[in-house]
Design a protein around this motif. Structure first.
Motif, PDB file in Angstrom:
ATOM      1  N   UNK A  92      44.258  34.079  35.260  1.00  0.00           N
ATOM      2  CA  UNK A  92      43.866  35.481  35.153  1.00  0.00           C
ATOM      3  C   UNK A  92      44.137  36.145  36.506  1.00  0.00           C
ATOM      4  N   UNK A  93      44.154  37.463  36.488  1.00  0.00           N
ATOM      5  CA  UNK A  93      44.170  38.234  37.744  1.00  0.00           C
ATOM      6  C   UNK A  93      42.921  39.098  37.785  1.00  0.00           C
ATOM      7  N   UNK A  94      42.369  39.264  38.983  1.00  0.00           N
ATOM      8  CA  UNK A  94      41.287  40.232  39.152  1.00  0.00           C
ATOM      9  C   UNK A  94      41.910  41.622  39.238  1.00  0.00           C
ATOM     10  N   UNK A  95      41.273  42.644  38.680  1.00  0.00           N
ATOM     11  CA  UNK A  95      41.916  43.963  38.561  1.00  0.00           C
ATOM     12  C   UNK A  95      42.087  44.670  39.900  1.00  0.00           C
ATOM     13  N   UNK A  96      43.296  45.187  40.134  1.00  0.00           N
ATOM     14  CA  UNK A  96      43.507  46.085  41.275  1.00  0.00           C
ATOM     15  C   UNK A  96      42.979  47.473  40.949  1.00  0.00           C
ATOM     16  N   UNK A  97      42.922  47.782  39.670  1.00  0.00           N
ATOM     17  CA  UNK A  97      42.274  48.994  39.173  1.00  0.00           C
ATOM     18  C   UNK A  97      42.164  48.816  37.655  1.00  0.00           C
ATOM     19  N   UNK A  98      41.360  49.634  36.993  1.00  0.00           N
ATOM     20  CA  UNK A  98      41.267  49.538  35.515  1.00  0.00           C
ATOM     21  C   UNK A  98      42.380  50.321  34.812  1.00  0.00           C
ATOM     22  N   UNK A 155      34.624  57.068  32.240  1.00  0.00           N
ATOM     23  CA  UNK A 155      34.482  56.796  33.680  1.00  0.00           C
ATOM     24  C   UNK A 155      33.828  55.444  33.865  1.00  0.00           C
ATOM     25  N   UNK A 156      33.950  54.949  35.086  1.00  0.00           N
ATOM     26  CA  UNK A 156      33.381  53.654  35.438  1.00  0.00           C
ATOM     27  C   UNK A 156      33.284  53.569  36.959  1.00  0.00           C
ATOM     28  N   UNK A 157      32.173  53.053  37.454  1.00  0.00           N
ATOM     29  CA  UNK A 157      32.098  52.702  38.876  1.00  0.00           C
ATOM     30  C   UNK A 157      32.521  51.238  38.938  1.00  0.00           C
ATOM     31  N   UNK A 158      33.796  51.032  39.284  1.00  0.00           N
ATOM     32  CA  UNK A 158      34.470  49.762  39.019  1.00  0.00           C
ATOM     33  C   UNK A 158      34.732  48.973  40.296  1.00  0.00           C
ATOM     34  N   UNK A 159      34.516  47.671  40.233  1.00  0.00           N
ATOM     35  CA  UNK A 159      34.935  46.759  41.290  1.00  0.00           C
ATOM     36  C   UNK A 159      36.424  46.467  41.141  1.00  0.00           C
ATOM     37  N   UNK A 160      37.156  46.572  42.243  1.00  0.00           N
ATOM     38  CA  UNK A 160      38.597  46.314  42.230  1.00  0.00           C
ATOM     39  C   UNK A 160      38.946  45.349  43.362  1.00  0.00           C
ATOM     40  N   UNK A 161      40.088  44.686  43.245  1.00  0.00           N
ATOM     41  CA  UNK A 161      40.438  43.609  44.168  1.00  0.00           C
ATOM     42  C   UNK A 161      41.917  43.697  44.530  1.00  0.00           C
ATOM     43  N   UNK A 162      42.210  43.597  45.829  1.00  0.00           N
ATOM     44  CA  UNK A 162      43.607  43.561  46.268  1.00  0.00           C
ATOM     45  C   UNK A 162      43.731  42.556  47.400  1.00  0.00           C
ATOM     46  N   UNK A 163      44.689  41.659  47.271  1.00  0.00           N
ATOM     47  CA  UNK A 163      44.912  40.636  48.285  1.00  0.00           C
ATOM     48  C   UNK A 163      45.915  41.179  49.300  1.00  0.00           C
ATOM     49  N   UNK A 164      45.415  42.045  50.185  1.00  0.00           N
ATOM     50  CA  UNK A 164      46.298  42.678  51.164  1.00  0.00           C
ATOM     51  C   UNK A 164      45.643  42.664  52.536  1.00  0.00           C
ATOM     52  N   UNK A 201      37.709  43.403  48.263  1.00  0.00           N
ATOM     53  CA  UNK A 201      37.062  43.931  47.070  1.00  0.00           C
ATOM     54  C   UNK A 201      36.448  45.272  47.434  1.00  0.00           C
ATOM     55  N   UNK A 202      36.630  46.235  46.571  1.00  0.00           N
ATOM     56  CA  UNK A 202      36.181  47.588  46.877  1.00  0.00           C
ATOM     57  C   UNK A 202      35.731  48.248  45.585  1.00  0.00           C
ATOM     58  N   UNK A 203      35.164  49.438  45.705  1.00  0.00           N
ATOM     59  CA  UNK A 203      34.578  50.112  44.547  1.00  0.00           C
ATOM     60  C   UNK A 203      35.269  51.448  44.318  1.00  0.00           C
ATOM     61  N   UNK A 204      35.646  51.691  43.061  1.00  0.00           N
ATOM     62  CA  UNK A 204      36.261  52.954  42.676  1.00  0.00           C
ATOM     63  C   UNK A 204      35.357  53.700  41.701  1.00  0.00           C
ATOM     64  N   UNK A 205      35.306  55.012  41.851  1.00  0.00           N
ATOM     65  CA  UNK A 205      34.782  55.851  40.773  1.00  0.00           C
ATOM     66  C   UNK A 205      36.011  56.256  39.971  1.00  0.00           C
ATOM     67  N   UNK A 264      29.096  50.645  55.247  1.00  0.00           N
ATOM     68  CA  UNK A 264      28.519  51.231  54.035  1.00  0.00           C
ATOM     69  C   UNK A 264      28.608  50.270  52.849  1.00  0.00           C
ATOM     70  N   UNK A 265      28.969  49.017  53.106  1.00  0.00           N
ATOM     71  CA  UNK A 265      29.018  47.964  52.089  1.00  0.00           C
ATOM     72  C   UNK A 265      27.966  46.925  52.466  1.00  0.00           C
ATOM     73  N   UNK A 266      27.163  46.513  51.503  1.00  0.00           N
ATOM     74  CA  UNK A 266      26.050  45.615  51.825  1.00  0.00           C
ATOM     75  C   UNK A 266      26.536  44.307  52.455  1.00  0.00           C
ATOM     76  N   UNK A 267      27.501  43.663  51.822  1.00  0.00           N
ATOM     77  CA  UNK A 267      27.965  42.359  52.310  1.00  0.00           C
ATOM     78  C   UNK A 267      29.489  42.370  52.405  1.00  0.00           C
ATOM     79  N   UNK A 268      30.043  42.944  53.479  1.00  0.00           N
ATOM     80  CA  UNK A 268      31.493  43.099  53.595  1.00  0.00           C
ATOM     81  C   UNK A 268      32.183  41.848  54.123  1.00  0.00           C
ATOM     82  N   UNK A 269      33.492  41.815  53.964  1.00  0.00           N
ATOM     83  CA  UNK A 269      34.333  40.790  54.570  1.00  0.00           C
ATOM     84  C   UNK A 269      34.871  41.310  55.910  1.00  0.00           C
ATOM     85  N   UNK A 270      35.397  40.388  56.721  1.00  0.00           N
ATOM     86  CA  UNK A 270      36.027  40.775  57.979  1.00  0.00           C
ATOM     87  C   UNK A 270      37.544  40.813  57.782  1.00  0.00           C
TER      88      UNK A 270
END
Length: 601
Positions: free
Chosen positions: A199-205, A221-230, A239-243, A559-565
């Motif tokens: 499977x792939x995690x969504x870069x967007x819906x 509409x959706x407040x959606x989690x999205x993922x990009x390996x960049x 991982x980031x959040x889109x409205x 502004x993200x509770x548990x961010x990555x570096x």
């Protein structure tokens, strides 16, 4: 030893206690911020997510045992306190919402003791970010981070409220989906049930929200989690959040209208701020020409000037050579910076080289009208005067020029004007300049792949009047695409989608896809389009970026509770990490890791 809170119920958060409660008995709970022992009295600043409240312990009120217990309190102990609200006996603290009251404790329970934290839990911490992120659960106790996350929560509620009232339906789309490699890299998830498949995690819906339009849910509409390996930057995370939203039976103006009103509502509800609508619009071509960027910061001037016609016959080969190779010569006027030291000018030259410039030509206009320049000796006085006039140069100004292919010139000067503005403190975080950028190119040429690629995605509608150019001059075709920009940061973007099959097939053809390729990647969408598809369009906001700007932070990590570096790892949980061999065997995965190169010290 920790005590039970049995029988106690919190009556107020710290800053919910006010003058109106004087004489009342209240129960408050939270963390010890600070303890001051004055011998006969002990003062404690109690903290919860709402703020601070002063507690006073007097043996006459709380008894000997309670007073001794209060003497053992340390920073970050978790406590429950029952007491009476009084007017503050000492000086009023104007910096606190509860600065004119205190609670005289009659009961204390220590619910949890705490080790000494590795850094102070205080606003405006100067602790290194790496340490704060390692102990993020402590960092999140700091009032400034709590304010950020509270505002984020309020914004999410405001987004939902407005969109629901506008007839949008909140619908969730899958997290585990098919990989469609076009754009950023996917995060892949192996399937145990289907060995060798992923499977792939969504870069967007994107594809699913278009399918929802086919299904008749005309406002999603959706407040959606999205993922990009960049690669990461200050405003990127793996991982980031889109409205995210999509609308049927609409064109550009409909999407822009609802989103302008949405932004105005969110800013009013969360910050009490009035956003002026309609928001200014600017075409992509104008944005590049004036600002060298498709996400221009309009809080200050220093706009680009095209001086190609002015210098085309001059004796400076750097300028004329760029023009002969099909490029341009453009400049910016750093007003009042004519006396900038040579060392700082050299630093700007090096900065420009980081964006592809071979160099940077400069001309400082002295207060007496004479010039200090890197190229004046190659031009006549008349040519120099004409150039200065074209740049609106005045005594005391510094003119900076780039000469190269347009892409390089725009990159160099677009970034240079931001760098100079940053150095001159022209970027006020209290100013909110919104801008729509429209009419993006539909396609961009990829030197690496030797073909056109979609600037947004393969489902973006060309502008009606440009459709005829798609075969003869595909690079000139404009898209029905639009970005919303705030203070030089892209907040979100979207487009009107292709819904006619002949236009979609032509788009795939221009992108170099065979019909088989297109169906292999997007067959489920193309098949859905055969059963009646409405005209539709959409947009997605980057929620993290928006909240970063609203809270005047420099990084979305704040502004993200548990961010990555930056290497996409989590310092707190040590993710990503190795997994048990048994898990890999169940997935029928064998690792073939390349040995890291080592060098002798």
């Amino acid at each position: 030893m920790a005590e039970s809170m049995k029988g106690l119920h919190r009556s107020h958060r710290c800053t919910e206690v006010s003058n109106a409660n004087i004489g009342d008995t209240v129960t408050v709970m939270g963390w010890v911020q600070k303890r001051r022992n004055l011998g006969s009295l002990i003062f404690v600043d109690l903290r919860d997510r709402s703020g601070l409240l002063q507690i006073i312990f007097d043996e006459n009120d709380i008894g000997k045992d309670g007073f001794e217990k209060a003497g053992k309190l340390r920073s970050e102990f978790v406590v429950a306190i029952v007491g009476t609200v009084e007017k503050r006996s000492g000086a009023v603290n104007e910096n606190l919402a509860t600065g004119d009251i205190e609670i005289r404790a009659t009961e204390l329970r220590i619910l949890s003791e705490a080790l000494t934290p590795p850094f102070p839990i205080e606003e405006g911490s100067s602790t290194k970010e790496e340490l704060r992120l390692k102990y993020r659960y402590l960092d999140l106790r700091r009032p400034d981070l709590q304010k950020n996350l509270i505002l984020r929560s309020k914004a999410a509620v405001a987004f939902r409220s407005f969109l629901a009232n506008e007839g949008f339906l909140e619908i969730e789309t899958p997290i585990l989906q098919k990989s469609t490699p076009e754009g950023a890299r996917d995060y892949l998830v192996p399937s145990r049930v289907h060995p060798g498949n992923f499977y792939a995690l969504p870069q967007s819906p994107q594809l699913f929200k278009q399918l929802l339009m086919c299904s008749g849910y005309d406002r999603y509409f959706q407040i959606a989690k999205c993922f990009r390996d960049e690669d990461l930057r200050a405003d990127r995370q793996p991982e980031f959040t889109q409205v995210d939203m999509e609308l049927s039976f609409v064109d550009i103006d409909d999407v822009i209208d609802v989103n302008e009103r949405l932004l105005a509502y969110v800013f009013k509800e969360t910050m009490g701020m009035d956003i002026q609508i309609p928001i200014q619009r600017m075409t992509y071509a104008e944005a590049m020409d004036r600002f060298g960027s498709d996400k221009p910061d309009t809080r200050f001037g220093m706009e680009l000037k095209n001086v190609s016609d002015v210098v085309k016959g001059c004796g400076f080969s750097v300028f004329t050579g760029a023009l002969e190779n099909g490029g341009s010569v453009r400049g910016i006027n750093a007003e009042g910076q004519g006396a900038m030291p040579r060392k700082k000018i050299d630093a700007l030259v090096e900065f420009a080289k980081g964006f592809g410039a071979k160099g940077l030509a400069y001309l400082a206009i002295n207060e007496d009208g004479t010039y200090k320049s890197s190229f004046a000796k190659f031009m006549t006085e008349e040519e120099l005067a004409e150039l200065v006039a074209a740049m609106d140069g005045k005594p005391g100004d510094l003119l900076l020029f780039a000469a190269d292919r347009n892409k390089v010139v725009f990159d160099v000067l677009g970034n240079l004007r931001i760098e100079i503005a940053r150095n001159l403190n022209l970027l006020s975080k209290d100013q909110f300049n919104f801008l729509w950028v429209t009419e993006f190119p539909l396609l961009e040429w990829s030197e690496e792949q030797n073909r056109f690629s979609a600037m947004h995605h393969p489902f973006t509608m060309p502008m009606d009047e440009d459709l005829a150019l798609i075969d003869s001059d595909p690079g000139a075709v404009r898209a029905k695409a639009y970005d919303i920009v705030l203070n030089g940061t892209e907040l979100g973007g979207g487009s009107v989608r292709i819904y006619q099959s002949d236009v979609q097939e032509k788009m795939f053809e221009v992108l170099g896809f065979t019909k088989e390729d297109a169906y292999d990647r997007f067959g489920f969408l193309l098949n859905a389009f055969k059963y009646g598809v409405p005209p539709h369009a959409g947009l997605a906001f980057g929620l993290d970026r928006l909240i970063m700007l609203m809270t005047k932070e420099d990084s979305i990590r704040e502004v993200i509770a548990f961010p990555k570096v930056k290497d996409a790892s989590c310092l707190m949980t040590d993710a990503p990490n190795v997994v048990d061999l048994k898990q890999l065997e169940e997935l029928e995965i064998a690792l073939a890791l390349k040995e890291k190169a080592t060098t002798e010290q």
